[in-house]
Design a protein around this motif. Structure first.
Motif, PDB file in Angstrom:
ATOM      1  N   GLU A 120      35.199  10.325  25.970  1.00 52.15           N
ATOM      2  CA  GLU A 120      34.966  10.525  27.403  1.00 52.15           C
ATOM      3  C   GLU A 120      35.085   9.209  28.163  1.00 52.15           C
ATOM      4  OE1 GLU A 120      31.757  12.470  30.538  1.00 52.15           O
ATOM      5  OE2 GLU A 120      31.217  12.267  28.429  1.00 52.15           O
ATOM      6  N   LEU A 121      34.543   8.133  27.571  1.00 53.03           N
ATOM      7  CA  LEU A 121      34.643   6.830  28.223  1.00 53.03           C
ATOM      8  C   LEU A 121      36.095   6.355  28.262  1.00 53.03           C
ATOM      9  CD1 LEU A 121      33.458   4.291  29.470  1.00 53.03           C
ATOM     10  CD2 LEU A 121      32.975   3.445  27.158  1.00 53.03           C
ATOM     11  N   ILE A 122      36.803   6.502  27.153  1.00 52.72           N
ATOM     12  CA  ILE A 122      38.206   6.071  27.100  1.00 52.72           C
ATOM     13  C   ILE A 122      39.034   6.811  28.137  1.00 52.72           C
ATOM     14  CG2 ILE A 122      40.287   6.089  25.668  1.00 52.72           C
ATOM     15  CD1 ILE A 122      38.391   5.673  23.245  1.00 52.72           C
ATOM     16  N   CYS A 123      38.822   8.118  28.224  1.00 53.37           N
ATOM     17  CA  CYS A 123      39.593   8.903  29.180  1.00 53.37           C
ATOM     18  C   CYS A 123      39.227   8.547  30.621  1.00 53.37           C
ATOM     19  CB  CYS A 123      39.379  10.391  28.930  1.00 53.37           C
ATOM     20  SG  CYS A 123      40.624  11.420  29.711  1.00 53.37           S
ATOM     21  N   SER A 124      37.989   8.206  30.859  1.00 49.21           N
ATOM     22  CA  SER A 124      37.585   7.776  32.201  1.00 49.21           C
ATOM     23  C   SER A 124      38.299   6.484  32.590  1.00 49.21           C
ATOM     24  CB  SER A 124      36.065   7.572  32.253  1.00 49.21           C
ATOM     25  OG  SER A 124      35.369   8.769  32.017  1.00 49.21           O
ATOM     26  N   ILE A 125      38.390   5.554  31.646  1.00 48.39           N
ATOM     27  CA  ILE A 125      39.090   4.290  31.911  1.00 48.39           C
ATOM     28  C   ILE A 125      40.574   4.543  32.121  1.00 48.39           C
ATOM     29  CG2 ILE A 125      39.684   2.028  30.966  1.00 48.39           C
ATOM     30  CD1 ILE A 125      37.040   2.105  29.414  1.00 48.39           C
ATOM     31  N   ALA A 126      41.154   5.407  31.275  1.00 49.93           N
ATOM     32  CA  ALA A 126      42.575   5.726  31.400  1.00 49.93           C
ATOM     33  C   ALA A 126      42.880   6.359  32.750  1.00 49.93           C
ATOM     34  CB  ALA A 126      42.998   6.654  30.264  1.00 49.93           C
ATOM     35  N   ASP A 127      42.024   7.255  33.189  1.00 51.67           N
ATOM     36  CA  ASP A 127      42.218   7.918  34.475  1.00 51.67           C
ATOM     37  C   ASP A 127      42.040   6.926  35.623  1.00 51.67           C
ATOM     38  OD1 ASP A 127      42.644  10.359  36.011  1.00 51.67           O
ATOM     39  OD2 ASP A 127      40.554  10.161  36.609  1.00 51.67           O
ATOM     40  N   TYR A 128      41.098   6.032  35.481  1.00 51.81           N
ATOM     41  CA  TYR A 128      40.810   5.023  36.501  1.00 51.81           C
ATOM     42  C   TYR A 128      42.023   4.115  36.725  1.00 51.81           C
ATOM     43  CZ  TYR A 128      38.150   1.269  38.846  1.00 51.81           C
ATOM     44  OH  TYR A 128      37.684   0.332  39.737  1.00 51.81           O
ATOM     45  N   TYR A 129      42.711   3.761  35.638  1.00 54.66           N
ATOM     46  CA  TYR A 129      43.846   2.858  35.725  1.00 54.66           C
ATOM     47  C   TYR A 129      45.199   3.575  35.697  1.00 54.66           C
ATOM     48  CZ  TYR A 129      41.284  -1.511  35.557  1.00 54.66           C
ATOM     49  OH  TYR A 129      40.480  -2.576  35.869  1.00 54.66           O
ATOM     50  N   GLY A 130      45.175   4.910  35.564  1.00 55.75           N
ATOM     51  CA  GLY A 130      46.426   5.647  35.543  1.00 55.75           C
ATOM     52  C   GLY A 130      47.244   5.402  34.293  1.00 55.75           C
ATOM     53  N   VAL A 177      40.445  -2.534  26.789  1.00 59.96           N
ATOM     54  CA  VAL A 177      40.008  -2.433  25.407  1.00 59.96           C
ATOM     55  C   VAL A 177      38.599  -1.857  25.356  1.00 59.96           C
ATOM     56  CG1 VAL A 177      39.019  -4.768  25.303  1.00 59.96           C
ATOM     57  CG2 VAL A 177      39.814  -3.673  23.203  1.00 59.96           C
ATOM     58  N   CYS A 178      38.359  -1.015  24.365  1.00 57.74           N
ATOM     59  CA  CYS A 178      37.021  -0.470  24.105  1.00 57.74           C
ATOM     60  C   CYS A 178      36.838  -0.491  22.597  1.00 57.74           C
ATOM     61  CB  CYS A 178      36.898   0.948  24.652  1.00 57.74           C
ATOM     62  SG  CYS A 178      35.288   1.713  24.340  1.00 57.74           S
ATOM     63  N   SER A 179      36.006  -1.399  22.115  1.00 62.17           N
ATOM     64  CA  SER A 179      35.890  -1.628  20.677  1.00 62.17           C
ATOM     65  C   SER A 179      34.436  -1.572  20.224  1.00 62.17           C
ATOM     66  CB  SER A 179      36.489  -2.999  20.321  1.00 62.17           C
ATOM     67  OG  SER A 179      36.269  -3.315  18.960  1.00 62.17           O
TER      68      SER A 179
END
Length: 602
Positions: free
Chosen positions: A164-174, A406-408
């Motif tokens: 959910e966090l990764i997808c939120s970041i991806a959506d935020y930055y397109g 990055v999310c690690s």
């Protein structure tokens, strides 16, 4: 960028340096406890060497501190000093200045608690990050999916929270492309691709893991398709049920309505008002159905979400008399055929996997273009990346322009390579797992393998009586004294392994261990073995107290490793934002902290 809210506040590099300074001051004395090996506990007289307190006193103090921590769990908050940004805090005297022995277990527990990630005030709340990334938009993450069929509860929790966090970041930055380093069995990668429609490359050094990930992804896709079918059936049932209920409420029989339509001649059909042709599907009814459909869907990104890959439309599931009448029945058929073809095309395209497991050994110098031929702007993620892979993930992120975020979440700290651990040995390695930041490099800081091993014990809290399995460690420590006295071996390269669980008694444990180590067990009688057991049995509480000290100290060592990585990111010029975030429930997943960073927008 999909959102305009500013990202949450995080501490700058000078502030983090101050906090590091205080942590290092405490660890300089405390690391000797973490680096003491329990195997040598009796042979090296570890308790007498490092602790100047009775074991009963230490146990009582640590249990009291743990009980207080339990009571504070309902309302956790950083300490006052942490909120003021202070790094060095005055505690009662903890260690003797001359002997370096532990003098106060209470002060030790207080300092260890202060220098944990959560209490030091260096963690960014996950809720604040979500609010900045997606504003007031509410997402549902497919929590009703029965992922337990494919992974255990711990992994299911980690995968859903992190995705959910990764997808939120991806959506935020397109961004649509994700690279999952150390993807292992592919759980996170599969979920990201199937649930959120992201194009994921899972990189793992094990070809066995890659093959297994492909098979699991195939099974998971099959499960997803079944879930889609069931969801569509639920929507169809909902539409017809609402239509039937509406008919009953208006006192209009379905049969009469059908007869009315059939009795109209083709010449007069164009003159039939829409309200007469479909009286049961007024604008309010269709609006209600739309709302119900929206509630059934759990997609955060529209029809690109593969969890509901065929976006529902009213034409797809409403009865024939609910469709707005146009010029003729032929037009309706053409519409149906068009929608049918569209659905087939979508279904066909959705069968193409957007998760690609690849086998590749990743280092800090790996060229992504050589591994991923269609590399584009992407996010790099890692769920419990072992040892140096966590550090190399951050290095690749900072050095590759295509990697925008990055999310690690790291783990296996004992597998980290340390630059200053074996300085007397020649080594050609240039990039180390620890330290990464310039501050600790200048300090030439070294934790040591045993300390890094104990960092793997780090938890949000230490429950009363919780610690290491004392009896198994006690058996091993006594065995080491037997080996030293009877076989003249002080250091042994071989490991006993997990024999304790297979043994019925201490005697059985010693016999099996000696045999595994290739030592003559006949040299010792049963009486000789049990004499050692009786000798050290009264001192077992020393080992228990010492292990509790290591468990209490463990979060501080993890804090040091995480702070090192965060400071490294803060040192980079082109990074717009970086933070530590507690991503998982620490009870479900002890390695719960994520290192997150985002580059500046071009």
């Amino acid at each position: 960028m999909a959102a305009s809210r500013p990202l949450p506040f995080t501490h700058d590099l000078p502030t983090l340096h101050v906090k590091l300074q205080g942590l290092l001051q405490f660890l300089r004395d405390a690391l000797s406890i973490s680096n003491a090996h329990t195997v040598d506990f009796y042979t090296e007289a570890v308790w007498e060497e490092l602790v100047d307190l009775p074991p009963e006193t230490v146990l009582a103090a640590l249990r009291k501190s743990a009980a207080e921590a339990d009571r504070q769990l309902s309302a956790p908050r950083p300490l006052v000093e942490a909120e003021r940004g202070s790094g060095v805090t005055e505690f009662p005297k903890i260690f003797c200045e001359t002997s370096q022995k532990l003098l106060s277990a209470e002060a030790f527990a207080q300092a260890a608690k202060y220098y944990s990630v959560q209490n030091l005030g260096i963690c960014t709340p996950l809720e604040e990050l979500f609010l900045a990334l997606r504003g007031n938009k509410k997402w549902r993450t497919g929590e009703n999916m029965k992922l337990i069929e494919f992974m255990n509860m711990k992994k299911s929790h980690e995968v859903q929270e992190m995705s959910e966090l990764i997808c939120s970041i991806a959506d935020y930055y397109g961004i649509k492309q994700v690279i999952d380093l150390g993807s292992g069995k592919g759980y996170l990668s599969s979920f990201l691709s199937l649930m959120y429609g992201l194009k994921v490359y899972g990189l793992d050094s094990s070809n066995t893991n890659t093959r297994g990930a492909k098979e699991r992804n195939r099974k998971l896709k099959k499960h997803w398709k079944h879930y889609h079918t069931q969801s569509r059936a639920d929507v169809n049932g909902l539409a017809f049920k609402m239509a039937k209920d509406r008919k009953v409420q208006n006192g209009v029989l379905y049969e009469a309505d059908t007869e009315k339509v059939c009795n109209n001649s083709p010449a007069n059909q164009d003159e039939i008002p829409a309200s007469d042709f479909s009286p049961d599907f007024s604008g309010s009814v269709i609006s209600n159905i739309r709302k119900q459909v929206e509630n059934l869907q759990t997609e955060p990104q529209g029809e690109e979400n593969l969890c509901f890959e065929n976006a529902f439309s009213l034409v797809d599931f409403l009865p024939i008399n609910a469709i707005e009448h146009t010029s003729s029945q032929i037009a309706y058929r053409e519409t149906c055929e068009t929608n049918k073809g569209r659905r087939k095309m979508k279904s066909k395209s959705s069968d193409c996997s957007v998760y690609s497991p690849l086998t590749s050994l990743i280092t800090a110098d790996s060229e992504l273009h050589d591994i991923i031929h269609d590399l584009e702007d992407c996010l790099m993620v890692g769920l419990h990346t072992c040892g140096d892979l966590a550090a190399n993930t951050l290095r690749i992120f900072t050095s590759k322009s295509e990697v925008k975020g990055v999310c690690s979440v790291g783990c296996c700290y004992h597998l980290l390579s340390e630059e200053f651990e074996n300085q007397h040995k020649e080594c050609t390695q240039e990039k180390w797992g620890f330290p990464m930041c310039q501050y600790l490099k200048e300090e030439r800081w070294c934790c040591g393998r045993n300390a890094r091993m104990s960092a793997c014990l780090a938890l949000e809290r230490v429950a009363v009586g919780q610690g290491l399995p004392t009896e198994s460690l006690f058996y091993r420590a006594v065995l080491q004294d037997i080996i030293k006295d009877c076989y003249g071996i002080t250091k042994c390269d071989q490991h006993v392994g997990k024999i304790y669980s297979k043994c019925s008694s201490f005697l059985d444990y010693v016999r099996k261990s000696l045999k595994k180590l290739g030592l003559d067990e006949c040299k010792l009688s049963e009486k000789n073995i049990m004499e050692y057991y009786e000798k050290y049995k009264p001192r077992m509480n020393e080992l228990e107290a010492f292990n509790m000290l290591k468990v209490v100290l463990a979060p501080c060592i993890e804090t040091l490793i995480l702070l090192d990585r965060l400071c490294y990111l803060k040192e980079q010029e082109d990074i717009a934002w970086s933070a530590l975030v507690k991503l998982f429930d620490p009870v479900k997943s002890p390695r719960c902290y994520a290192v997150i960073a985002l580059k500046k927008q071009q």
